[in-house]
Structure formats: C-alpha cells, structure tokens
Design a protein around this motif. Structure first.
Motif, PDB file in Angstrom:
ATOM      1  N   ARG A 118      23.002  29.809  51.163  1.00  0.00           N
ATOM      2  CA  ARG A 118      22.044  30.127  50.101  1.00  0.00           C
ATOM      3  C   ARG A 118      21.777  31.635  50.046  1.00  0.00           C
ATOM      4  N   GLY A 119      21.849  32.173  48.841  1.00  0.00           N
ATOM      5  CA  GLY A 119      21.587  33.595  48.624  1.00  0.00           C
ATOM      6  C   GLY A 119      22.825  34.460  48.595  1.00  0.00           C
ATOM      7  N   ASN A 179      17.497  40.255  46.287  1.00  0.00           N
ATOM      8  CA  ASN A 179      16.331  40.663  45.501  1.00  0.00           C
ATOM      9  C   ASN A 179      16.144  42.178  45.490  1.00  0.00           C
ATOM     10  N   GLU A 182      19.085  36.165  50.413  1.00  0.00           N
ATOM     11  CA  GLU A 182      18.221  36.188  49.235  1.00  0.00           C
ATOM     12  C   GLU A 182      17.365  37.450  49.215  1.00  0.00           C
TER      13      GLU A 182
END
Length: 461
Positions: A112-113, A90, A86
C-alpha cells in the motif's frame, strides 16, 4: 533545496557478526564497508523483530509490531495504519518497491502506498520481462543454481538488479524525488549459493562444496526435526552450513555493490542509500537454527549503512539505533510528520533502549518429533525485548528475565535488581505508549503462489 531521493535496500537474514563491518574473519561485505567508510556504518542496529513480516511491517509503517499487528496478532496490515510509502507519496515522492519475499507483497498489505510494486516469485517471475529473463537464463550458472526445477535453490539478486536498473532509468527522467524500497531475499535459508560462489569459503572441507550446499538444503527441508534433536551437528557440519551462508552474503553484497555503482552513475541528484537486514540468523544459539523462538542478538543485531547523507547525525556509529530511527530521520528531512512514529530523528536524538518483539509461538511440530523437547526455555505469549548497551530485558506472558550481555542465557535479575526494576518499568511505559494494537489483528489465508514461496523459505509445510 530539493528533498533527496531515497533508496532503501533490505537484505534478508544477515546477522551483524557475519559481516566485514563487524570485524568478521571473512570479508563477506566489502560493499557495505566501502559505503560505511564514506558514510555511516552502524554496528548496533537492533531490528524490531526476529523475522521478515513483523520487521518489515515496522520499517514500512514506523509503528511497533504489536501496534501495527503484522507478524504478532495478524498477517494483514490494518487499513487504519498509514504506511511510510503513503507518507512519502503525500510529500510529492514517486514511490516504488521491488520485493523477493512474499511477506512483503499485496498479500500482507505492505504494498500500500507504492505507485509501482513488483513481487518477484516463481509464479510472478514472468513480469520481470522477456529481456531480463533471457539474460538471467544465459547467466543461470553464474548467478544461480543452474538448470533445476527446485525453486528453493535459485538465487535472485541478478533479477532484482536487472529490474531495478530499468526503474532507476525511469526515475532519472523525472524531476520529482523518489523513495525506492528493495527487499533481497538472500541469504535466507536454505543457504544454497550460486554455483560461481559455492566454493568461496570451502577450504578445509572434508566434503565438496556441492555436498555442503546439498547438506544445507537437506537441513532446510528438515529444520523442525533438526531443532527437535537439538541441532546436534558436528563441528564440520556447522562449518559447512556457515560457509554456505557466508557465501550467499558475499554474493549478495557483490550484486548490491553493482546496483549501487549503477545508481551513482545516473544523473539522479542527491540520493541517500540505506542498506541493512530485516533480521539475523541463529547458528546453534539455544540449540536453534534459522530465526525461531528467541530475540537473541544473533537474530536482532543487524548491519546498517547510510551513504549520501549530507546532514550531521548526533549519534556515533556504535550507538544503539533501530530501523524506525533511520526512516523517521529520512521522512523528517523530506518534510514529513513523524511525531506518531516510534523512530527518533538521529540528527537530534539518541536512543538509550531498543525494543524488539516476537509473536506467540507454538511447538506442536517440533514436539511431534521429540516429545521431550524443552519448550520451557522459551517465553510464552508475545515476547518483548528491551536492549541497552549492557543488558537485555525480556518480558513474556509467563515470566520476565534479565541478561547481562553478551550472555543471553543466565538470568541476572537478582544480581542487578535496580536495572531489572528500571527496565521493567520502561517496558510497561513503552507498551502503553507504543505497543497497543490499533485494532484486532487480521489473519487471512494466503494465496497458493504466496504459500509456495513460503514453503520454499521454510515458513510453511
């Protein structure tokens, strides 16, 4: 200047002293040595734990195992813990993960991410695509165990490479940088190398290479009983098991070398390649096999090389580092925030103490085989180890201990009282600053597909 691409390759269960990098008698890792010669090869990388889930959790969150809870008090990543994927996402990175271990999958939340994620198992292998599967079948004897329904025997680096190459081709057509994380499951137990590598180190055997592989497989399926009996193998049996393990390391190193060559042939721009292991493996230490119960250097000291890094590091190759340090360095180079991570930026900082953790252990199954098995040799509760160049301090619920390396069985806290006091205080400070769980650990029942692979790996009955 554009931020670099990052390819992070984690090999499962490779202890440092079975690699060429560490001066091992067998040339098991020429790829790692080649990359280390032109980059950085660290001989004292200390993993964050003894097994895949807590180690991978620390690598992919930058938080200590007891803080992110994975493999310590829970088996699912809390939503409040941001992932490294993540963080890179970003920053404008494409993110992808290819995993052969079910502890690195959607079951634990470590997917996740990642924009692109693929868990390759016997139940999901069809997602590799028909052309990859056809090539694998045509090479099933060279790159695996031949035609057999025993999924524990099959090797997967060929599949990993073939899928990874397709993804890398896609990255080559993109202008944005990418973070690509790969987890190869070899040479994880049962140490059953592909047929083409089975006789790699078989010289001097009293039995055939196939017999040695089958012996390793039997050991795998009956591990708890063998441990209950003290792993009382003959020297010839130990040599067979070590040879099969080394053969798997050599095969995987060869395949990773092919992937690295492919990466370097593509017009990707600046690309940093990290190759390491999530943890090591026991071969008789404390009468144990595999990666159980202890935070011995056999399971926490792992190889690590970095290739393609064009910035100076202040650390020498023999200094203590941890996976989180490398990840923090890479994330910082990309412009990310790393102040909440346990890792140090290796461009500016040295690590004096490495910290590893182990979950509370149970011994019911082993005691069912041998009620007299000595569990008192192992610390109770969550175990935290602080390792320096000379010493290892262990803190469990029942007691703490101090060892002067390389001896990890003789408690020397009385002989080195000042060191003991210093590391005891360091432990308390570290636990307060970095080790408190973000939330109560979550535990869920894994799916049947995940359970099947965990059984293949020996984690479940």
């Amino acid at each position: 200047m554009s931020p670099p691409n990052i390819v992070w390759i984690t090999l499962d269960s490779v202890r440092a002293d079975h690699t060429t990098l560490d001066g091992y008698s067998r040339d098991t890792t020429p790829t790692l040595s080649r990359l280390g010669d032109s980059g950085h090869a660290f001989t004292n990388c200390i993993s964050h734990s003894k097994s895949t889930l807590p180690s991978s959790g620390a690598i992919l969150t930058g938080y200590a195992p007891s803080k992110n809870t994975l493999g310590i008090s829970g088996n699912v990543l809390p939503d409040t813990v941001p992932t490294i994927a993540e963080r890179f996402g970003n920053l404008g990175y494409h993110t992808a993960c290819l995993s052969r271990n079910s502890y690195l999958s959607s079951a634990t939340g470590l997917d996740r991410g990642f924009e692109r994620f693929q868990w390759l198992s016997s139940s999901t292998i069809h997602k590799a695509g028909p052309s990859t599967l056809l090539r694998y079948l045509l090479n099933i004897r060279k790159h695996s165990a031949g035609l057999t329904t025993d999924t524990a025997k099959h090797a997967s680096p060929f599949l990993m490479n073939d899928v990874a190459k397709g993804w890398l081709d896609d990255f080559a057509s993109e202008s944005d940088p990418f973070f690509f994380y790969l987890h190869y499951n070899e040479p994880h137990r049962p140490y059953y190398p592909p047929l083409s590598y089975m006789d790699q180190y078989s010289e001097g055997f009293s039995r055939s290479p196939k017999d040695a592989a089958e012996f390793s497989l039997d050991l795998h399926y009956n591990l708890k009983q063998k441990i209950a009996d003290g792993c009382d193998l003959t020297e010839n049996e130990w040599e067979m098991v070590r040879a099969m393990y080394d053969s798997e390391i050599a095969y995987t190193d060869k395949m990773v070398g092919r992937l690295v060559d492919y990466i370097q042939s593509l017009p990707l721009g600046e690309t940093i390649i990290v190759i390491t292991a999530d943890h090591g493996e026991l071969f008789g230490e404390y009468g144990l096999l595999s990666h159980n119960f202890v935070l011995h250097d056999a399971v926490t000291r792992v190889p690590l090389v970095i290739s393609g890094l064009d910035q100076e590091l202040v650390v020498d190759n023999n200094e203590i580092i941890q996976h989180s340090d490398v990840m923090a360095t890479l994330l910082s180079m990309a412009g990310g925030e790393v102040s909440d991570l346990i890792g140090l930026d290796l461009r500016t900082n040295h690590r004096e103490v490495a910290v590893s953790q182990r979950e509370p252990m149970t011994y019911d199954e082993i005691l069912s085989y041998n009620p007299d098995f000595d569990t008192s040799q192992f610390h109770t509760g969550t175990l935290t180890a602080l390792r320096t160049d000379e010493f290892k301090y262990l803190h469990g619920d029942d007691r703490d201990s101090l060892f002067k390396l390389p001896d990890e069985e003789t408690d020397v806290r009385d002989q080195y009282a000042d060191t003991y006091e210093d590391l005891s205080l360091e432990h308390d400070t570290w636990l307060e600053e970095h080790g408190q769980p973000v939330t109560k650990g979550e535990k869920e029942q894994f799916s049947g597909a995940v359970q099947k692979q965990l059984r293949d790996l020996g984690y479940m009955e």
